[in-house]
Motif scaffolding. Structure first.
Motif, mmCIF file in Angstrom:
data_model
loop_
_atom_site.group_PDB
_atom_site.id
_atom_site.type_symbol
_atom_site.label_atom_id
_atom_site.label_comp_id
_atom_site.label_asym_id
_atom_site.label_seq_id
_atom_site.Cartn_x
_atom_site.Cartn_y
_atom_site.Cartn_z
ATOM 1 N N HIS A 226 49.221 28.107 29.180
ATOM 2 C CA HIS A 226 48.510 29.182 28.481
ATOM 3 C C HIS A 226 49.333 29.545 27.248
ATOM 4 N N LYS A 227 48.917 29.088 26.075
ATOM 5 C CA LYS A 227 49.727 29.245 24.867
ATOM 6 C C LYS A 227 49.852 30.692 24.424
ATOM 7 N N GLU A 228 48.771 31.478 24.550
ATOM 8 C CA GLU A 228 48.821 32.857 24.081
ATOM 9 C C GLU A 228 49.636 33.723 25.042
ATOM 10 N N LEU A 229 50.367 34.665 24.480
ATOM 11 C CA LEU A 229 51.162 35.575 25.300
ATOM 12 C C LEU A 229 50.255 36.414 26.184
ATOM 13 N N MET A 230 50.577 36.484 27.459
ATOM 14 C CA MET A 230 49.822 37.279 28.414
ATOM 15 C C MET A 230 50.799 38.139 29.206
ATOM 16 N N THR A 231 50.708 39.443 29.037
ATOM 17 C CA THR A 231 51.582 40.343 29.779
ATOM 18 C C THR A 231 51.156 40.377 31.242
ATOM 19 N N PRO A 232 52.042 40.826 32.143
ATOM 20 C CA PRO A 232 51.638 40.950 33.548
ATOM 21 C C PRO A 232 50.401 41.825 33.720
ATOM 22 N N ALA A 233 50.319 42.903 32.938
ATOM 23 C CA ALA A 233 49.149 43.781 33.033
ATOM 24 C C ALA A 233 47.876 43.046 32.617
ATOM 25 N N GLU A 237 44.396 41.789 34.968
ATOM 26 C CA GLU A 237 43.010 42.148 34.684
ATOM 27 C C GLU A 237 42.045 41.062 35.154
ATOM 28 N N VAL A 238 42.529 39.834 35.256
ATOM 29 C CA VAL A 238 41.729 38.733 35.796
ATOM 30 C C VAL A 238 41.858 38.766 37.310
ATOM 31 N N PRO A 239 40.758 38.790 38.063
ATOM 32 C CA PRO A 239 40.849 38.852 39.532
ATOM 33 C C PRO A 239 41.682 37.707 40.091
ATOM 34 N N ALA A 240 42.449 38.014 41.135
ATOM 35 C CA ALA A 240 43.308 37.001 41.749
ATOM 36 C C ALA A 240 42.505 35.802 42.231
ATOM 37 N N ALA A 241 41.289 36.047 42.733
ATOM 38 C CA ALA A 241 40.456 34.943 43.217
ATOM 39 C C ALA A 241 40.101 33.987 42.081
ATOM 40 N N GLU A 242 39.922 34.527 40.869
ATOM 41 C CA GLU A 242 39.601 33.665 39.721
ATOM 42 C C GLU A 242 40.797 32.817 39.329
ATOM 43 N N TRP A 243 41.989 33.426 39.301
ATOM 44 C CA TRP A 243 43.192 32.652 39.006
ATOM 45 C C TRP A 243 43.387 31.557 40.053
ATOM 46 N N LEU A 244 43.148 31.913 41.311
ATOM 47 C CA LEU A 244 43.337 30.954 42.388
ATOM 48 C C LEU A 244 42.387 29.768 42.232
ATOM 49 N N GLU A 245 41.171 30.040 41.788
ATOM 50 C CA GLU A 245 40.218 28.959 41.580
ATOM 51 C C GLU A 245 40.684 28.038 40.457
ATOM 52 N N ARG A 246 41.265 28.613 39.411
ATOM 53 C CA ARG A 246 41.793 27.787 38.316
ATOM 54 C C ARG A 246 42.941 26.897 38.807
ATOM 55 N N LEU A 247 43.783 27.461 39.652
ATOM 56 C CA LEU A 247 44.887 26.686 40.199
ATOM 57 C C LEU A 247 44.370 25.558 41.087
ATOM 58 N N ARG A 248 43.336 25.832 41.857
ATOM 59 C CA ARG A 248 42.749 24.783 42.701
ATOM 60 C C ARG A 248 42.194 23.647 41.854
ATOM 61 N N GLU A 249 41.561 23.985 40.746
ATOM 62 C CA GLU A 249 41.044 22.948 39.852
ATOM 63 C C GLU A 249 42.184 22.132 39.254
ATOM 64 N N GLN A 250 43.254 22.809 38.881
ATOM 65 C CA GLN A 250 44.395 22.127 38.274
ATOM 66 C C GLN A 250 45.049 21.152 39.234
ATOM 67 N N HIS A 251 45.072 21.500 40.523
ATOM 68 C CA HIS A 251 45.750 20.672 41.516
ATOM 69 C C HIS A 251 44.778 19.872 42.380
#
Length: 407
Positions: A226-233, A237-251
């Protein structure tokens, strides 16, 4: 004995409390001032304390407690995308294994020790400025309160206010182009009964790390480009389930990452936002102010040394202040003892980050070459010995030239 009697420690995370405890042992009375309004109980993910970090904690009497709560990691396995072991290596001979623990656990230990020592900790005091006189320094906080001392220790993290007070042109943290994640899964990969092995899997598209936990299941960590800076906050803001789905696609197609992530629980996902690294900080101190921990040297998590280096520096700073009455001499000796070591480790972590973010061809070459290197010339001693064997001799006197070194 130093002429310093009272220290203002700004930052109540890890480096600040360790610095306060080490200063107390050096005969200096500290107060700790935390910007956030409450304690950080339950905040943060897992990290590694290496043998050098445990050795530094021994000086303030906390190594046994950390070893008791931390999960020992005695071996590391390099795996391919199919989950096959390419190489495995143990720790540095003669040293205790590293310990995996959650930040909240170390934080709780430190807070309890501060209470036992009677070291005052105040919350909701965000530093906004400092006024120096020939005889001392006054810290000014956003709530209108102040604190007086002989020196001010900046342990206020990668976005340090103290760093900008010392040098308004000081660099800030640099985004490395990766967002960091970790969490738990109910899945235990086949053939992995041992809890002392950490697995590093160079997948087809991304890096994946995991280990089994004694309570059952697996802990894991990974990165998303993810090239753009993203703070923890912003990341939260992105639901954890959405991040998890992205990780599943990546792996997808990676073993055991695919199965681990399929049974990962969104409520356990820890998202730290963009991973960062702190460029070389030109000025570590000025007059009555000095930096310690992530405020002055912040390797990315890829180093496995962030917490250990912070603990080392906190103890070395206290040792220098104990032995050298003049602050310029103490600060100069402290920097001389620390700068070269931390900058070498930060540089190596940056190289690791580049490998994690590499394209498919480079990742394939790494998988092909790593096993050969690990079986031949890249022994644990060569890879980790100089870093992990570092031990501070608390009883040795410090000279103004910084001649006393770790052994």
């Amino acid at each position: 004995m130093t002429g310093v009697r009272k220290a203002i420690v700004v930052g109540g995370g890890i480096a600040g409390p360790v610095a306060a405890l080490a200063l107390r042992r050096a005969g200096i009375e500290p107060t700790v001032h935390e910007a956030y309004g409450t304690t950080a109980d339950g905040v943060g993910g897992a990290f590694m304390l290496a043998p050098n970090g445990l050795a530094a904690l021994r000086i303030i009497g906390l190594d046994e407690q950390v070893q008791a709560i931390g999960q020992p990691i005695g071996r590391m396995s390099i795996d391919d995308p199919r989950g096959r072991r390419l190489a495995e290596f143990a720790g540095v001979p003669g040293l205790a294994p590293s310990r995996l623990l959650w930040r909240t656990e170390l934080y709780a230990l430190l807070q309890e020790r501060l209470r036992q020592e009677g070291i005052p900790v105040t919350y909701g005091q965000r530093l906004v400025g400092a006024d120096e006189t020939p005889d001392g320094i006054t810290a000014r906080f956003a709530d209108g309160s102040t604190a007086d001392g002989d020196l001010l220790v900046g342990a206020d993290g990668v976005r340090s206010t103290v760093r900008t007070l010392i040098d308004p042109a000081a660099p800030g943290p640099r985004n490395v182009g990766l967002v960091g994640f970790g969490g738990f899964s109910d899945h235990v990969p086949a053939g992995s009964p041992d809890h002392d092995v950490m697995h590093f899997a160079n997948g087809r598209r991304a890096f994946f790390g995991w280990w089994t936990v004694p309570e059952g299941g697996s802990a894991w960590f990974s990165n998303l480009p993810h090239k753009e800076l993203m703070t923890p906050a912003q990341a939260r803001e992105v639901p954890a389930a959405e991040w998890l789905e992205r990780l599943r696609e990546q792996h997808a197609g990676d073993a055991p990452a695919e199965d681990v992530l399929r049974r990962a629980r969104p409520d356990t996902v820890v998202n730290v936002g963009s991973m960062h690294i702190l460029p070389k900080v030109p000025r570590w101190y000025r007059s009555r102010m000095v930096l310690v921990g992530d405020s002055v040297h912040a390797p990315s998590p890829s180093s496995g040394q962030g917490a250990s280096l912070a603990v080392e520096s906190a103890v070395q700073l206290a040792r220098c202040l104990r032995d050298l009455p003049a602050l310029p001499d103490a600060f100069a000796a402290y920097e001389a003892l620390r700068r070269d070591r931390v900058e070498k480790i930060i540089a190596q972590a940056e190289k690791t980050n580049n490998e994690k973010a590499a394209g498919p061809l480079a990742r394939t070459m790494t998988r092909l070459l790593a096993p050969v290197a690990l079986r031949t010339f890249l022994t644990p001693e060569k890879m980790f010995g100089p870093v992990h064997r570092y031990a501070i001799d608390w009883d040795a006197p410090v000279t103004p030239a910084g001649a006393t070194t770790a052994v």
